[in-house]
Design a protein around this motif. Sequence first.
Motif, PDB file in Angstrom:
ATOM      1  N   MET A   1     -15.204 -10.610  -9.561  1.00  0.00           N
ATOM      2  CA  MET A   1     -16.541 -11.118  -9.543  1.00  0.00           C
ATOM      3  C   MET A   1     -16.582 -12.295  -8.580  1.00  0.00           C
ATOM      4  N   ALA A   2     -17.518 -12.242  -7.671  1.00  0.00           N
ATOM      5  CA  ALA A   2     -17.768 -13.359  -6.758  1.00  0.00           C
ATOM      6  C   ALA A   2     -19.240 -13.726  -6.895  1.00  0.00           C
ATOM      7  N   ASP A   3     -19.492 -15.007  -6.944  1.00  0.00           N
ATOM      8  CA  ASP A   3     -20.856 -15.476  -7.118  1.00  0.00           C
ATOM      9  C   ASP A   3     -21.146 -16.604  -6.131  1.00  0.00           C
ATOM     10  N   GLY A   4     -21.908 -16.270  -5.099  1.00  0.00           N
ATOM     11  CA  GLY A   4     -22.359 -17.278  -4.141  1.00  0.00           C
ATOM     12  C   GLY A   4     -21.270 -17.901  -3.292  1.00  0.00           C
ATOM     13  N   LEU A   5     -20.228 -17.123  -2.942  1.00  0.00           N
ATOM     14  CA  LEU A   5     -19.144 -17.690  -2.135  1.00  0.00           C
ATOM     15  C   LEU A   5     -19.654 -18.117  -0.762  1.00  0.00           C
ATOM     16  N   ARG A   6     -19.223 -19.309  -0.360  1.00  0.00           N
ATOM     17  CA  ARG A   6     -19.570 -19.837   0.959  1.00  0.00           C
ATOM     18  C   ARG A   6     -18.300 -20.335   1.640  1.00  0.00           C
ATOM     19  N   LYS A   7     -18.208 -20.061   2.941  1.00  0.00           N
ATOM     20  CA  LYS A   7     -17.085 -20.544   3.741  1.00  0.00           C
ATOM     21  C   LYS A   7     -17.562 -20.758   5.162  1.00  0.00           C
ATOM     22  N   ARG A   8     -17.242 -21.903   5.693  1.00  0.00           N
ATOM     23  CA  ARG A   8     -17.619 -22.263   7.061  1.00  0.00           C
ATOM     24  C   ARG A   8     -16.347 -22.627   7.829  1.00  0.00           C
ATOM     25  N   ALA A  41     -13.926 -12.827   2.823  1.00  0.00           N
ATOM     26  CA  ALA A  41     -14.134 -12.567   1.399  1.00  0.00           C
ATOM     27  C   ALA A  41     -12.835 -12.115   0.735  1.00  0.00           C
ATOM     28  N   VAL A  42     -12.118 -11.187   1.361  1.00  0.00           N
ATOM     29  CA  VAL A  42     -10.861 -10.694   0.787  1.00  0.00           C
ATOM     30  C   VAL A  42      -9.839 -11.822   0.708  1.00  0.00           C
ATOM     31  N   LYS A  43      -9.740 -12.644   1.733  1.00  0.00           N
ATOM     32  CA  LYS A  43      -8.806 -13.776   1.704  1.00  0.00           C
ATOM     33  C   LYS A  43      -9.140 -14.742   0.572  1.00  0.00           C
ATOM     34  N   ALA A  44     -10.417 -14.981   0.360  1.00  0.00           N
ATOM     35  CA  ALA A  44     -10.833 -15.874  -0.733  1.00  0.00           C
ATOM     36  C   ALA A  44     -10.488 -15.261  -2.085  1.00  0.00           C
ATOM     37  N   LEU A  45     -10.769 -13.972  -2.265  1.00  0.00           N
ATOM     38  CA  LEU A  45     -10.488 -13.317  -3.535  1.00  0.00           C
ATOM     39  C   LEU A  45      -8.995 -13.180  -3.795  1.00  0.00           C
ATOM     40  N   ALA A  46      -8.197 -13.143  -2.734  1.00  0.00           N
ATOM     41  CA  ALA A  46      -6.743 -13.045  -2.858  1.00  0.00           C
ATOM     42  C   ALA A  46      -6.075 -14.411  -2.912  1.00  0.00           C
ATOM     43  N   THR A  47      -6.852 -15.464  -2.983  1.00  0.00           N
ATOM     44  CA  THR A  47      -6.403 -16.865  -3.079  1.00  0.00           C
ATOM     45  C   THR A  47      -5.704 -17.361  -1.817  1.00  0.00           C
ATOM     46  N   LEU A  48      -5.949 -16.719  -0.685  1.00  0.00           N
ATOM     47  CA  LEU A  48      -5.302 -17.135   0.561  1.00  0.00           C
ATOM     48  C   LEU A  48      -6.053 -18.259   1.261  1.00  0.00           C
ATOM     49  N   ILE A  49      -7.348 -18.404   0.961  1.00  0.00           N
ATOM     50  CA  ILE A  49      -8.141 -19.517   1.492  1.00  0.00           C
ATOM     51  C   ILE A  49      -9.015 -20.063   0.370  1.00  0.00           C
ATOM     52  N   ARG A  50      -9.431 -21.302   0.522  1.00  0.00           N
ATOM     53  CA  ARG A  50     -10.379 -21.908  -0.420  1.00  0.00           C
ATOM     54  C   ARG A  50     -11.769 -21.826   0.194  1.00  0.00           C
ATOM     55  N   GLY A  54     -19.370 -21.809  -4.380  1.00  0.00           N
ATOM     56  CA  GLY A  54     -19.430 -20.586  -5.163  1.00  0.00           C
ATOM     57  C   GLY A  54     -18.235 -20.476  -6.082  1.00  0.00           C
ATOM     58  N   SER A  55     -18.137 -19.351  -6.763  1.00  0.00           N
ATOM     59  CA  SER A  55     -17.029 -19.142  -7.688  1.00  0.00           C
ATOM     60  C   SER A  55     -16.594 -17.681  -7.628  1.00  0.00           C
ATOM     61  N   VAL A  63     -10.091 -17.815  -9.176  1.00  0.00           N
ATOM     62  CA  VAL A  63      -9.256 -17.823  -7.968  1.00  0.00           C
ATOM     63  C   VAL A  63      -8.883 -19.239  -7.531  1.00  0.00           C
ATOM     64  N   ARG A  64      -9.666 -20.216  -7.894  1.00  0.00           N
ATOM     65  CA  ARG A  64      -9.383 -21.591  -7.487  1.00  0.00           C
ATOM     66  C   ARG A  64      -8.393 -22.271  -8.432  1.00  0.00           C
ATOM     67  N   THR A  65      -8.604 -22.122  -9.728  1.00  0.00           N
ATOM     68  CA  THR A  65      -7.784 -22.859 -10.694  1.00  0.00           C
ATOM     69  C   THR A  65      -6.644 -22.049 -11.295  1.00  0.00           C
ATOM     70  N   GLN A  66      -6.677 -20.726 -11.132  1.00  0.00           N
ATOM     71  CA  GLN A  66      -5.645 -19.874 -11.712  1.00  0.00           C
ATOM     72  C   GLN A  66      -5.082 -18.914 -10.658  1.00  0.00           C
ATOM     73  N   ALA A  67      -4.849 -19.431  -9.470  1.00  0.00           N
ATOM     74  CA  ALA A  67      -4.397 -18.611  -8.343  1.00  0.00           C
ATOM     75  C   ALA A  67      -3.102 -17.855  -8.656  1.00  0.00           C
ATOM     76  N   ARG A  68      -2.182 -18.493  -9.327  1.00  0.00           N
ATOM     77  CA  ARG A  68      -0.907 -17.831  -9.645  1.00  0.00           C
ATOM     78  C   ARG A  68      -1.137 -16.596 -10.507  1.00  0.00           C
TER      79      ARG A  68
END
Length: 85
Positions: A1-8, A41-50, A54-55, A63-68
């Motif tokens: 689940m992704a909700d409002g992900l933003r990356k610049r 998007a895939v990199k964010a969901l795979a915890t490779l980038i922050r 969004g969440s 993905v941010r707090t439980q990446a492991r």
Amino acid sequence: MADGLRKRYGALQALDGFDLSVPPGVIHGLLGPNGAGKTTAVKALATLIRTDGGSARVAGFDVRTQAREVRRRIGLVGQNAAVDE
């Protein structure tokens, strides 16, 4: 689940409110033109980038707090890892 992900990346807005919901047990693909934000998007969901906002949760884990925990449950292979050229 992704909700409002933003990356610049500098002036480039790679993700601008990306939303995705995939039920358990479903295989899902992302299709779109170059520059649409698929890889980001895939990199964010795979915890490779922050992301910048969004969440997202994968297999029920943030993905941010439980990446492991996310990484223990997924596999990711890029298309450049092909064996046959």
